[in-house]
Design an enzyme around this catalytic site. Structure first.
Site, PDB file in Angstrom:
ATOM      1  CE  LYS A 109       8.696  -0.223  -0.902  1.00 29.90           C
ATOM      2  NZ  LYS A 109       9.420   0.259   0.302  1.00 29.90           N
ATOM      3  CB  SER A 110       3.277  -0.676   3.430  1.00 25.60           C
ATOM      4  OG  SER A 110       3.952   0.479   3.020  1.00 25.60           O
ATOM      5  NE  ARG A 112       2.794  -1.768   8.683  1.00 29.36           N
ATOM      6  CZ  ARG A 112       3.668  -0.963   8.075  1.00 29.36           C
ATOM      7  NH1 ARG A 112       4.190  -1.315   6.906  1.00 29.36           N
ATOM      8  NH2 ARG A 112       4.010   0.199   8.631  1.00 29.36           N
ATOM      9  NE  ARG A 165      15.131   6.187   4.543  1.00 31.84           N
ATOM     10  CZ  ARG A 165      14.114   5.453   4.086  1.00 31.84           C
ATOM     11  NH1 ARG A 165      14.363   4.381   3.350  1.00 31.84           N
ATOM     12  NH2 ARG A 165      12.877   5.796   4.355  1.00 31.84           N
ATOM     13  CB  SER A 224       6.658   8.287  10.822  1.00 36.95           C
ATOM     14  OG  SER A 224       7.359   7.107  10.466  1.00 36.95           O
ATOM     15  CD  GLN A 237       9.476   3.318   7.573  1.00 37.19           C
ATOM     16  OE1 GLN A 237      10.461   3.862   8.074  1.00 37.19           O
ATOM     17  NE2 GLN A 237       9.428   2.993   6.292  1.00 37.19           N
ATOM     18  CG  ASP A 250       6.288   6.239  -0.510  1.00 27.70           C
ATOM     19  OD1 ASP A 250       7.268   6.871  -0.077  1.00 27.70           O
ATOM     20  OD2 ASP A 250       5.854   5.215   0.035  1.00 27.70           O
ATOM     21  NE  ARG A 294      11.896   8.935  -2.808  1.00 25.27           N
ATOM     22  CZ  ARG A 294      11.070   8.068  -2.264  1.00 25.27           C
ATOM     23  NH1 ARG A 294       9.944   8.475  -1.706  1.00 25.27           N
ATOM     24  NH2 ARG A 294      11.355   6.781  -2.263  1.00 25.27           N
ATOM     25  NE  ARG A 317       8.122   4.619  -3.512  1.00 29.54           N
ATOM     26  CZ  ARG A 317       7.285   3.599  -3.409  1.00 29.54           C
ATOM     27  NH1 ARG A 317       6.666   3.140  -4.486  1.00 29.54           N
ATOM     28  NH2 ARG A 317       7.051   3.018  -2.249  1.00 29.54           N
TER      29      ARG A 317
END
Length: 447
Positions: free
Chosen positions: A22-23, A27, A128, A178, A180, A330, A361, A403
Site C-alpha cells: 500500500k505505501s 508513492r 486524524r 513518521s 508520512q 501497523d 487502535r 487492520r
C-alpha cells in the site's frame, strides 16, 4: 457488512500472493504523476486508499491509464505533469477518503505550487491529526485554513492549503517518527531553493528515500542520525517502469493465521523485505515462530522475497521496545493476537501512536482481546498481553479499521467458537480479497 470466521477445522496450506504494498503503491502513483514523461507501473494495490490517490492526481492533471489485472492488481501508464506542475480549477476539493497517506503526501506536493486546494476525508480520516505535517510546511511558506469550527488544535480535515512558488528550505527535527511527515517535507523540499533536511527521533519507513532516486532525484540519507535530505529545486523524471512488490503488512495477517492454526504451511511469494517494514518478522522470530524468509535477487529499489510459515504450537512472550515500533506499527493488532497464545507477558512499549490511527487502535485492541477472553491492558503508551489464553466466540466491531477487521477474522480460527466481525468490509482499504484468500488456503488444505 457482517462476516463470521471460524472456528477453524482445516489448516491453512498453499501459496497466496498478497496484494501490492500500500505505501509503495501510493508513492508509485504520486511520484509518476509528479514526473516529466510517462511511467509504466505494475503491481499497484487496487484498494480504496490507493484509488483515493489515483483520483487525486487525476484531478490535478496527471493522465492515469491503469487497468485491473488477473491477479487483482492495477497496471498501466501514468503521464505526469512534470515542470508545468499540477493543474486545478479554482476551488478544487480533493476527497482523500480514508487515506492518511493521500492527504499528508498531497500536502507536501501542493505546498510548492501557487494554488489553493481543499482536502477532505471520510469520518475516520477527519479525526486524524494533520498539525504534525502542517507545522513544517508552514515554516517553508505554505498556508493552511481550517474549514470547520471543530477541527481543533490538531488541525483535522477538511482544510485548505495554498502553496507558494517561493518555498524556503528548512532543517526540521520531527517530534515523531513518521514516514508520512518525512515524505511530505521532502516532497515540498523539491520545490524549495536549497537543502531541506528532516531528522527523526527514530527511523521510519524509507520508501520515499528509496524511490525518489529511481525518478532521478538524489536523497542524502544518514542512518546514524535518522535523517534524510533533498536539494531543490528538482524535477522528477519518468522512472520507465515500476513494479510494486507485495505488502508485508498484509502478509503479516496470513503469517499469524498459519502460525496459530494447527497443521498450517503457507508460502507468501514476492513480498517486500524492506527492513523498515519487517519488524513483525523479527518479533515473531524472538517468540519462536517457524518462519523462513527467502530473499530473491534484487531488481528494483526494494528487497523482495518469499515468506514460508509453518504452524508453531509453542510460542514465547517477548518485549517490543519503543525503538522497534515504527517498523511494525501497523502489525501491533495482529501481534497482540499472537501474544494471547504465547507463554508469559508480552509488552508493546511506545505504541501511543495507535490512538490516532483509523480508530483508537490501542483501546480497541484491549477491548477486543478482553471480549475474546484474553488478558490484555494498556498503561499510558504500553500494551500488555498475558498468555496463553483460550479464546472464545465473540462479536467484535472493526470500527471501520482494516487492520482490526483482519485481526478479528484471524481470531476466529483460534477461538473455540465463531468470531463475528462487524463492518468487515473495512478490509477494502488494504486487502479487499482477504476473506477469499483465507478460504482458498483452507480449501487447498482440504483437497
Amino acid at each position: 457488512m457482517i462476516a463470521s470466521f471460524g472456528p477453524g477445522s482445516n489448516p491453512l496450506c498453499g501459496e497466496v500472493h498478497v496484494p501490492g504494498d500500500k505505501s509503495l503503491s501510493h508513492r508509485a502513483v504520486l511520484f509518476s504523476a509528479m514526473a516529466e514523461g510517462v511511467t509504466r507501473v505494475a503491481g499497484v494495490l487496487n484498494s480504496a486508499d490507493v484509488r483515493s490517490t489515483i483520483r487525486a492526481v487525476t484531478s490535478l492533471g496527471a493522465h492515469v491509464m491503469l487497468e485491473s489485472q488477473p491477479d487483482g492488481s492495477l497496471a498501466g501508464t501514468i503521464e505526469g505533469w512534470g515542470e508545468r506542475g499540477p493543474q486545478a480549477d479554482s476551488g478544487l476539493t480533493i476527497d482523500c477518503g480514508n487515506s492518511g497517506t493521500t492527504a499528508r503526501l498531497l500536502m507536501g506536493v501542493l505546498a510548492g505550487w501557487p494554488m489553493t486546494v481543499t482536502l477532505t476525508g471520510d469520518e475516520s480520516l477527519s479525526k486524524r491529526p494533520m498539525r504534525r505535517v502542517i507545522r513544517p510546511l508552514e515554516q517553508m511558506g505554505a498556508t493552511f485554513e481550517m474549514n470547520c469550527a471543530a477541527c481543533g488544535v490538531n488541525w483535522t480535515l477538511p482544510l485548505a492549503i495554498r502553496g507558494s512558488d517561493a518555498l524556503e528550505p528548512i532543517a526540521y527535527e520531527s517530534p515523531v517518527a513518521s514516514a508520512q511527515v518525512k515524505s511530505a517535507i521532502l516532497l515540498a523540499g523539491l520545490r524549495a531553493h536549497g537543502r531541506t533536511k528532516v531528522v527523526e527521533p527514530k527511523q521510519s519507513r524509507d520508501h520515499t528515500e528509496l524511490l525518489l532516486p529511481v525518478f532521478g532525484v538524489d536523497v542524502e540519507v544518514e542512518r546514524d542520525t535518522c535523517s534524510a535530505a533533498v536539494e531543490g529545486p528538482a524535477t522528477l523524471h519518468s522512472a520507465g517502469e515500476i513494479v510494486v512488490p507485495r505488502d508485508p503488512s498484509s502478509a503479516a495477517f496470513l503469517t499469524v493465521a498459519a502460525l496459530v492454526v494447527a497443521g498450517s504451511h503457507v508460502t507468501l511469494p514476492g513480498v517486500s523485505l524492506n527492513e523498515t517494514r519487517t519488524g513483525f518478522l523479527r518479533v515473531l522470530d524472538r517468540m519462536g515462530a517457524r518462519i523462513e524468509v527467502v530473499p530473491w535477487p534484487q531488481t528494483g529499489a526494494e528487497r523482495v522475497g518469499e515468506i514460508v510459515v509453518r504452524h508453531t504450537p509453542v510460542l514465547a512472550a517477548t518485549t517490543v521496545c519503543a525503538g522497534e515500533v515504527p517498523f511494525l506499527i501497523d502489525e501491533v493488532p495482529i501481534l497482540a493476537l499472537v501474544a494471547t497464545q504465547a507463554h508469559g507477558e508480552t509488552r508493546f512499549e511506545g505504541v501511543g501512536e495507535l490512538r490516532v490511527k483509523e480508530s483508537d487502535r490501542l483501546a480497541a485492541i484491549v477491548d477486543g482481546l478482553t471480549a475474546l477472553g484474553a488478558v490484555a491492558s494498556a498503561e499510558d503508551d504500553t500494551l500488555i498481553v498475558v498468555g496463553p489464553s483460550r479464546l472464545r466466540s465473540a462479536s467484535l466491531d472493526s470500527l471501520g479499521d482494516h487492520r482490526l477487521a483482519m485481526t478479528w477474522a484471524v481470531a476466529g480460527f483460534v477461538a473455540d467458537g465463531a468470531v463475528t466481525v462487524q463492518d468487515f468490509d473495512a478490509v477494502s482499504v488494504s486487502y479487499p480479497d482477504f476473506a477469499r484468500d483465507i478460504a482458498l488456503l483452507q480449501a487447498e488444505a482440504g483437497t
